[in-house]
Enzyme design. Sequence first.
Site, PDB file in Angstrom:
ATOM      1  N   GLU A 114       2.297  -1.276  21.076  1.00 43.16           N
ATOM      2  CA  GLU A 114       1.735  -0.562  19.984  1.00 43.16           C
ATOM      3  C   GLU A 114       1.229  -1.497  18.664  1.00 43.16           C
ATOM      4  OE1 GLU A 114       5.048   1.980  18.650  1.00 43.16           O
ATOM      5  OE2 GLU A 114       5.458   2.459  20.617  1.00 43.16           O
ATOM      6  N   LYS A 116       1.633  -2.911  15.223  1.00 43.58           N
ATOM      7  CA  LYS A 116       2.680  -3.031  14.157  1.00 43.58           C
ATOM      8  C   LYS A 116       1.734  -2.651  12.905  1.00 43.58           C
ATOM      9  CE  LYS A 116       6.615  -5.385  12.517  1.00 43.58           C
ATOM     10  NZ  LYS A 116       6.346  -5.353  11.210  1.00 43.58           N
ATOM     11  N   ASP A 118       0.966  -1.871   8.977  1.00 42.28           N
ATOM     12  CA  ASP A 118       1.573  -2.309   7.959  1.00 42.28           C
ATOM     13  C   ASP A 118       1.690  -1.310   6.798  1.00 42.28           C
ATOM     14  OD1 ASP A 118       2.490  -4.498   6.757  1.00 42.28           O
ATOM     15  OD2 ASP A 118       0.638  -5.509   6.310  1.00 42.28           O
ATOM     16  N   TYR A 226       6.281   6.546  15.761  1.00 44.87           N
ATOM     17  CA  TYR A 226       6.253   5.486  16.970  1.00 44.87           C
ATOM     18  C   TYR A 226       7.800   5.574  17.552  1.00 44.87           C
ATOM     19  CZ  TYR A 226       8.214   2.831  12.883  1.00 44.87           C
ATOM     20  OH  TYR A 226       8.671   2.444  11.789  1.00 44.87           O
ATOM     21  N   LYS A 315       3.900 -11.422  16.247  1.00 42.25           N
ATOM     22  CA  LYS A 315       3.129 -11.137  14.666  1.00 42.25           C
ATOM     23  C   LYS A 315       2.072 -12.038  14.685  1.00 42.25           C
ATOM     24  CE  LYS A 315       5.185 -10.078  11.275  1.00 42.25           C
ATOM     25  NZ  LYS A 315       6.263 -10.165  10.601  1.00 42.25           N
ATOM     26  N   CYS A 409     -22.974 -24.704 -20.512  1.00 40.07           N
ATOM     27  CA  CYS A 409     -23.111 -24.376 -18.930  1.00 40.07           C
ATOM     28  C   CYS A 409     -22.672 -25.785 -18.124  1.00 40.07           C
ATOM     29  CB  CYS A 409     -24.527 -24.105 -18.869  1.00 40.07           C
ATOM     30  SG  CYS A 409     -24.952 -24.094 -17.210  1.00 40.07           S
ATOM     31  N   CYS A 412     -26.514 -27.170 -16.877  1.00 44.21           N
ATOM     32  CA  CYS A 412     -27.507 -27.588 -17.482  1.00 44.21           C
ATOM     33  C   CYS A 412     -26.890 -27.941 -19.132  1.00 44.21           C
ATOM     34  CB  CYS A 412     -28.753 -26.492 -17.653  1.00 44.21           C
ATOM     35  SG  CYS A 412     -28.287 -25.010 -18.400  1.00 44.21           S
ATOM     36  N   CYS A 439     -24.939 -18.003 -18.898  1.00 42.90           N
ATOM     37  CA  CYS A 439     -25.637 -19.368 -19.493  1.00 42.90           C
ATOM     38  C   CYS A 439     -26.893 -18.986 -19.887  1.00 42.90           C
ATOM     39  CB  CYS A 439     -25.953 -20.416 -18.489  1.00 42.90           C
ATOM     40  SG  CYS A 439     -27.231 -21.599 -18.472  1.00 42.90           S
ATOM     41  N   CYS A 445     -32.194 -23.799 -16.394  1.00 44.97           N
ATOM     42  CA  CYS A 445     -30.889 -24.343 -15.766  1.00 44.97           C
ATOM     43  C   CYS A 445     -31.100 -24.355 -14.145  1.00 44.97           C
ATOM     44  CB  CYS A 445     -29.656 -23.219 -16.263  1.00 44.97           C
ATOM     45  SG  CYS A 445     -28.368 -23.397 -15.074  1.00 44.97           S
TER      46      CYS A 445
HETATM   47  S1  IVH Z   1       9.616   0.298  16.058  1.00 45.40           S
HETATM   48  C1  IVH Z   1      14.027   0.249  16.646  1.00 45.40           C
HETATM   49  N1  IVH Z   1       7.025   0.376  16.081  1.00 45.40           N
HETATM   50  O1  IVH Z   1       8.103  -2.586  11.704  1.00 45.40           O
HETATM   51  C2  IVH Z   1      12.619  -0.056  16.507  1.00 45.40           C
HETATM   52  N2  IVH Z   1       8.215  -0.259  14.067  1.00 45.40           N
HETATM   53  O2  IVH Z   1      10.370  -4.622  11.718  1.00 45.40           O
HETATM   54  C3  IVH Z   1      12.019   0.245  15.149  1.00 45.40           C
HETATM   55  N3  IVH Z   1       6.640  -0.928  12.249  1.00 45.40           N
HETATM   56  O3  IVH Z   1      10.617  -1.217   9.805  1.00 45.40           O
HETATM   57  C4  IVH Z   1      10.821   0.028  14.638  1.00 45.40           C
HETATM   58  N4  IVH Z   1       4.853  -0.284  13.393  1.00 45.40           N
HETATM   59  O4  IVH Z   1       8.336  -0.178   9.575  1.00 45.40           O
HETATM   60  C5  IVH Z   1       8.198   0.176  15.480  1.00 45.40           C
HETATM   61  N5  IVH Z   1       4.705   0.571  16.265  1.00 45.40           N
HETATM   62  C6  IVH Z   1       5.921   0.364  15.523  1.00 45.40           C
HETATM   63  C7  IVH Z   1       5.698  -0.310  14.240  1.00 45.40           C
HETATM   64  C8  IVH Z   1       6.832  -0.539  13.705  1.00 45.40           C
HETATM   65  C9  IVH Z   1       5.277  -0.925  12.409  1.00 45.40           C
HETATM   66  C10 IVH Z   1       7.588  -1.467  11.256  1.00 45.40           C
HETATM   67  C11 IVH Z   1       8.589  -0.454  10.951  1.00 45.40           C
HETATM   68  C12 IVH Z   1       9.880  -1.255  10.832  1.00 45.40           C
HETATM   69  C13 IVH Z   1       9.305  -2.552  10.909  1.00 45.40           C
HETATM   70  C14 IVH Z   1      10.405  -3.221  11.845  1.00 45.40           C
END
Ligand code: IVH
Length: 783
Positions: A114, A116, A118, A226, A315, A409, A412, A439, A445
């Site tokens: 999946e 991650k 933000d 998730y 990451k 400026c 110039c 300017c 210029c």
């Molecule tokens: S799983 C036990 N899945 O990442 C598993 N976390 O450092 C718990 N996050 O606090 C999290 N996307 O806010 C999971 N697809 C995803 C995620 C996800 C973002 C964030 C979540 C969590 C942090 C974990």
Amino acid sequence: MSIDQEIARLREALNLHNYRYYVLDDPTVPDAEYDRLFRQLKQLEKDHPELITPDSPTQRVGAAPLAGFTQVNHEMPMLSLGNAFNEEDMMAFHQRVSKELGLAESADLEYACEPKLDGIAVSLLYEEGVLVRGATRGDGSTGEDITHNVRTIATVPLRLQGEGFPHRLEVRGEIYMPKSGFEAFNERARASGEKPFVNPRNAAAGSLRQLDSRLTAQRSLEMCSYSVGIVEGGQLPARHADILKQLQQWGFKLNHLLEVVTGVEGCLDYYRRIGELRNQLPFEIDGVVFKVNDLVQQQKLGFISRAPRWAIAHKFPAQEEMTLLRDVEFQVGRTGAVTPVARLEPVFVGGVTVSNATLHNMDEIARLDVRVGDSVIVRRAGDVIPQIVKVVTERRPADAKLVEVPAHCPVCGSDVERVQIVKRSKSGAQLTQGAAYRCVGRLSCQAQLQQAIIHFASRKAMEIDGLGEKIVEQLVSLQLVRSPADLYRLKAEQLKGLEGFAELSASNLCRAIEASKQVALARFIYALGIPDVGEETARVLAQSLGSLDHIKVALPEILSWLPDIGLEVAGEIHNFFNDDHNIRVIDELQAEGISFTDQSAMAGLKVTFAELIERMEISGVAKVGAQRLAAHYKSLDALLAASFKSLDTVEKLSARAINGVMDCLEDAERVARIRAIEAQLRDFNMHWESEQPAETLIKALPLADKVYVLTGTLEQMARSKAKDYLLQLGAKVTGSVSKKTDCVVAGPGAGSKLTKAQELNIPVLDEAGFIEMLSEYGIDGVE
Ligand code: IVH
């Protein structure tokens, strides 16, 4: 059907449409239908308030503010994830997992993958399918109750749909603000002088930390699920990915990038693919998450400290880093704007090494309180220019230096003046005020001259082929060109001496310069580089006013009646043509032989008498009052001669409006101004009494509303010229053939577009036919 049943039916329908729209991204009804059902339900609930339930789709608008947040203890702790920063970390993770499970590393171990997201981790608790509580993750054991806020988010189901859900079910996921919502929010915040958010994550957190959920309701937030926490009185599938799909059936949004792969190779491949997509995704992600898919295997693996052994976050390179602000330098733009640029200690951020960042303007510097020597947070998201989003004040050295605008400026040496920017909306309301610096050197210029010439020669402007940036740089620094008109005095001999120039290219450039003298008026207006006047506005000016002479003298009021031109841009245009320096440059260009191919094609835009009255800014007289006055007096002379007594007989005119008109009539300056505007309307054939029927601008042109496509090569004229001609005649020119296309102009070598046109039975013109059509409209298309 009883009222109860009707309400239930509407709620069910709305919930379903909501689900199709927000969760599946696949709406089955148009927005208007949704709105209609929503209004019906609102009305019924208004008539029968006793039937309103908290899970009704009308209840997402937010409620009165809370006094504070209450704490929530998570029955099952919300864990965090271990991180992998490179392939080695991932290999080591896979090795550990395989070993613990007693599998060979080459075994087909399934991972659910999946993105991650933000944002902010949340927990949603459902009892008998009804949302009873939403909470933040907090420290993992204790979070805050944000039920009132999550209820406003369309992708958070207030009631689960379908059946078979556990009696108690805790769904976990991420609430985030899509990039578009974040940018729109910040734009609004800057315009109204409020503090923008540093990144979408902070924006989501800030929006969820509102005590007043009506504010949350106005933010664009989404939730993707998730995982699950508490599951009581019911069963879920035995694989992670299947659990998520089950959640989707109950109404939760699932990220569409979810995939199941096998082995570490599958994971690394997913990481690379998502990494390539990262910038195009509509939401921000800071990595991808891999989870062992099989729940039995998950259980075997268990947890270490606060993270599962069966999952890891891989990451992406960070989009925010800290670095040192070494200096702030000032750059001079095409219009003379002097803007600050940050010179940074080089830092690797968002996948590249960054050593410069924009600082926008002095207001931004003041807002950030940034000083030379500060540690700053630099953000580079996607292909966006790096920005300084925050100063780490705790690290400020004692000798940090305030940033000051130079008095002269840097290019110039001319004076730098402070100009007040006041942004206004079309209604005239003042939006923002800020300070900009300029300017005063104009074309003396070198920075302004160079950029003005580059813009003048560019493809959408005078289209002088072969006059690239490098050459302009040389022409300007050798002082061969001191103003755009100088281009037309250049001799091939002078060019030959320049770096990278051979005899042939010199004479080609001279020919291109010569050819540019015949130009469409819209291109010339655009080429002048009037602040805020882009290609589109230039075309509106050319088409509605018809000649440079008209455009030069047009009053701001007249300009602001043209399509898409607000008071502010009207003011810029008017100021530009009221400036001696600019007029001199234009006169010189015309003296060099610039002439327009299309001065006659003037549109029949009319301004009504009522619109003129409305623009008189009479207190108490808005649109309707203006219409009444117009209907009563019929001409400006009659209105200007009106007496108190005659005003009193105008139907439904308020006392305030009557006084307003009297005040206006007694003010000689205002009367003179109105007369001047009326006279100009007559000069420009925009007056309501002109013989032509009152048609709008575009409609009056012969090819108005027609959609043309150009394809293949034209032998007697450049494609760009052909496009200009079509635009002049009011047509739209698009790049692809569809049912909406009215005509295709096809030269030799036309391929799929021609075939498609034939399939769809769309008329096709060859070049000869096209030239004939142009000549029917009075355009001589052959070069
Ligand atoms: S799983 C036990 N899945 O990442 C598993 N976390 O450092 C718990 N996050 O606090 C999290 N996307 O806010 C999971 N697809 C995803 C995620 C996800 C973002 C964030 C979540 C969590 C942090 C974990």
